[in-house]
Design a protein around this motif. Structure first.
Motif, mmCIF file in Angstrom:
data_model
loop_
_atom_site.group_PDB
_atom_site.id
_atom_site.type_symbol
_atom_site.label_atom_id
_atom_site.label_comp_id
_atom_site.label_asym_id
_atom_site.label_seq_id
_atom_site.Cartn_x
_atom_site.Cartn_y
_atom_site.Cartn_z
ATOM 1 N N GLN A 61 0.948 -5.069 -2.879
ATOM 2 C CA GLN A 61 -0.403 -5.610 -3.005
ATOM 3 C C GLN A 61 -0.707 -6.585 -1.875
ATOM 4 O O GLN A 61 -1.823 -6.656 -1.380
ATOM 5 C CB GLN A 61 -0.570 -6.305 -4.350
ATOM 6 N N ARG A 62 0.303 -7.313 -1.456
ATOM 7 C CA ARG A 62 0.107 -8.353 -0.434
ATOM 8 C C ARG A 62 0.271 -7.814 0.986
ATOM 9 O O ARG A 62 -0.458 -8.187 1.887
ATOM 10 C CB ARG A 62 1.109 -9.474 -0.685
ATOM 11 N N PHE A 63 1.261 -6.911 1.178
ATOM 12 C CA PHE A 63 1.634 -6.533 2.544
ATOM 13 C C PHE A 63 1.537 -5.045 2.857
ATOM 14 O O PHE A 63 1.757 -4.646 3.988
ATOM 15 C CB PHE A 63 3.058 -7.006 2.849
ATOM 16 N N GLY A 64 1.255 -4.212 1.892
ATOM 17 C CA GLY A 64 1.130 -2.776 2.145
ATOM 18 C C GLY A 64 2.294 -1.987 1.591
ATOM 19 O O GLY A 64 3.205 -2.531 0.980
ATOM 20 N N PRO A 65 2.269 -0.669 1.803
ATOM 21 C CA PRO A 65 3.257 0.231 1.197
ATOM 22 C C PRO A 65 4.691 -0.100 1.598
ATOM 23 O O PRO A 65 4.962 -0.487 2.727
ATOM 24 C CB PRO A 65 2.865 1.615 1.702
ATOM 25 N N LEU A 66 5.560 0.100 0.640
ATOM 26 C CA LEU A 66 6.979 -0.185 0.828
ATOM 27 C C LEU A 66 7.796 1.107 0.772
ATOM 28 O O LEU A 66 8.846 1.203 1.367
ATOM 29 C CB LEU A 66 7.428 -1.141 -0.278
ATOM 30 N N ARG A 67 7.311 2.074 0.031
ATOM 31 C CA ARG A 67 8.030 3.333 -0.173
ATOM 32 C C ARG A 67 7.121 4.495 0.211
ATOM 33 O O ARG A 67 5.915 4.380 0.163
ATOM 34 C CB ARG A 67 8.451 3.455 -1.640
ATOM 35 N N GLN A 68 7.712 5.618 0.549
ATOM 36 C CA GLN A 68 6.957 6.775 1.014
ATOM 37 C C GLN A 68 7.109 7.936 0.042
ATOM 38 O O GLN A 68 7.799 7.817 -0.960
ATOM 39 C CB GLN A 68 7.440 7.154 2.412
ATOM 40 N N TYR A 69 6.476 9.020 0.336
ATOM 41 C CA TYR A 69 6.525 10.268 -0.417
ATOM 42 C C TYR A 69 5.991 10.103 -1.834
ATOM 43 O O TYR A 69 6.545 10.614 -2.795
ATOM 44 C CB TYR A 69 7.936 10.867 -0.422
ATOM 45 N N GLY A 70 4.904 9.362 -1.962
ATOM 46 C CA GLY A 70 4.234 9.235 -3.241
ATOM 47 C C GLY A 70 4.740 8.116 -4.125
ATOM 48 O O GLY A 70 4.201 7.884 -5.200
ATOM 49 N N SER A 72 4.612 4.999 -3.316
ATOM 50 C CA SER A 72 3.693 3.888 -3.078
ATOM 51 C C SER A 72 2.327 4.457 -2.746
ATOM 52 O O SER A 72 2.215 5.492 -2.093
ATOM 53 C CB SER A 72 4.156 3.033 -1.895
ATOM 54 N N PHE A 73 1.298 3.775 -3.185
ATOM 55 C CA PHE A 73 -0.055 4.180 -2.844
ATOM 56 C C PHE A 73 -0.453 3.544 -1.520
ATOM 57 O O PHE A 73 0.029 2.480 -1.169
ATOM 58 C CB PHE A 73 -1.028 3.745 -3.944
ATOM 59 N N SER A 74 -1.342 4.200 -0.827
ATOM 60 C CA SER A 74 -1.839 3.674 0.438
ATOM 61 C C SER A 74 -3.198 3.039 0.229
ATOM 62 O O SER A 74 -3.973 3.475 -0.616
ATOM 63 C CB SER A 74 -1.965 4.790 1.468
ATOM 64 N N GLY A 75 -3.462 2.027 1.011
ATOM 65 C CA GLY A 75 -4.799 1.471 1.055
ATOM 66 C C GLY A 75 -5.659 2.315 1.980
ATOM 67 O O GLY A 75 -5.208 3.320 2.530
ATOM 68 N N TYR A 76 -6.888 1.906 2.159
ATOM 69 C CA TYR A 76 -7.761 2.587 3.108
ATOM 70 C C TYR A 76 -8.089 1.628 4.237
ATOM 71 O O TYR A 76 -8.449 0.490 3.966
ATOM 72 C CB TYR A 76 -9.060 3.032 2.431
ATOM 73 N N PRO A 77 -7.935 2.002 5.465
ATOM 74 C CA PRO A 77 -7.434 3.293 5.913
ATOM 75 C C PRO A 77 -5.929 3.426 5.670
ATOM 76 O O PRO A 77 -5.264 2.462 5.318
ATOM 77 C CB PRO A 77 -7.742 3.280 7.412
ATOM 78 N N TRP A 78 -5.429 4.639 5.875
ATOM 79 C CA TRP A 78 -4.009 4.934 5.702
ATOM 80 C C TRP A 78 -3.196 3.835 6.355
ATOM 81 O O TRP A 78 -3.363 3.539 7.532
ATOM 82 C CB TRP A 78 -3.699 6.284 6.351
ATOM 83 N N ASN A 79 -2.308 3.180 5.591
ATOM 84 C CA ASN A 79 -1.614 2.018 6.156
ATOM 85 C C ASN A 79 -0.103 2.110 6.086
ATOM 86 O O ASN A 79 0.580 1.107 6.209
ATOM 87 C CB ASN A 79 -2.119 0.729 5.494
ATOM 88 N N TRP A 80 0.422 3.303 5.916
ATOM 89 C CA TRP A 80 1.876 3.420 5.882
ATOM 90 C C TRP A 80 2.488 3.016 7.219
ATOM 91 O O TRP A 80 3.557 2.426 7.277
ATOM 92 C CB TRP A 80 2.300 4.844 5.520
ATOM 93 N N GLY A 81 1.816 3.303 8.300
ATOM 94 C CA GLY A 81 2.366 3.027 9.620
ATOM 95 C C GLY A 81 2.226 1.586 10.087
ATOM 96 O O GLY A 81 2.689 1.246 11.172
ATOM 97 N N ASP A 82 1.588 0.731 9.276
ATOM 98 C CA ASP A 82 1.451 -0.670 9.675
ATOM 99 C C ASP A 82 2.822 -1.317 9.771
ATOM 100 O O ASP A 82 3.685 -1.092 8.937
ATOM 101 C CB ASP A 82 0.588 -1.447 8.670
ATOM 102 N N SER A 83 3.024 -2.115 10.781
ATOM 103 C CA SER A 83 4.326 -2.752 10.958
ATOM 104 C C SER A 83 4.301 -4.166 10.413
ATOM 105 O O SER A 83 3.238 -4.725 10.209
ATOM 106 C CB SER A 83 4.716 -2.739 12.434
ATOM 107 N N PRO A 84 5.428 -4.787 10.165
ATOM 108 C CA PRO A 84 6.746 -4.191 10.324
ATOM 109 C C PRO A 84 7.077 -3.251 9.167
ATOM 110 O O PRO A 84 6.577 -3.415 8.065
ATOM 111 C CB PRO A 84 7.676 -5.402 10.311
ATOM 112 N N TRP A 85 7.924 -2.284 9.437
ATOM 113 C CA TRP A 85 8.383 -1.361 8.406
ATOM 114 C C TRP A 85 9.346 -2.130 7.493
ATOM 115 O O TRP A 85 9.995 -3.074 7.927
ATOM 116 C CB TRP A 85 9.082 -0.176 9.052
ATOM 117 N N PRO A 86 9.450 -1.704 6.247
ATOM 118 C CA PRO A 86 10.311 -2.443 5.299
ATOM 119 C C PRO A 86 11.740 -2.635 5.793
ATOM 120 O O PRO A 86 12.341 -3.695 5.588
ATOM 121 C CB PRO A 86 10.277 -1.573 4.044
#
Length: 89
Positions: A61-70, A72-86
């Motif tokens: 909720q605070r920093f963006g997705p932590l897990r992939q492949y469903g 974790s939910f993504s915000g809009y726009p797609w934010n899985w690639g936001d750094s730093p990665w977990p």
């Protein structure tokens, strides 16, 4: 006057808590593999599983997705690639 919290410090502190709880879950899993009747260990495992879920939810909720492949939910726009990665924390 209260000073604003440092988001980077908050991120690292929360990630450290997640890592500590998840480490305990791994250790309890190994223990329970050989002691499947230990009620206290099962209770502790379940409590930590809830804590891990809640910590990860708070992180996301605070920093963006932590897990992939469903997981974790993504915000809009797609934010899985936001750094730093977990795993970079």
């Amino acid at each position: 006057m209260k000073q604003a919290a440092d988001p980077a410090k908050e991120r690292y502190a929360l990630m450290e808590k997640i890592q500590m709880v998840d480490f305990a879950l791994v250790e309890l899993t190994l223990y329970l593999d050989t002691h499947p009747q230990d009620t206290q260990a099962i209770q502790q495992f379940n409590q930590l599983a809830v804590e891990s879920r809640d910590l990860k939810s708070a992180y996301e909720q605070r920093f963006g997705p932590l897990r992939q492949y469903g997981a974790s939910f993504s915000g809009y726009p797609w934010n899985w690639g936001d750094s730093p990665w977990p795993w970079q924390l």
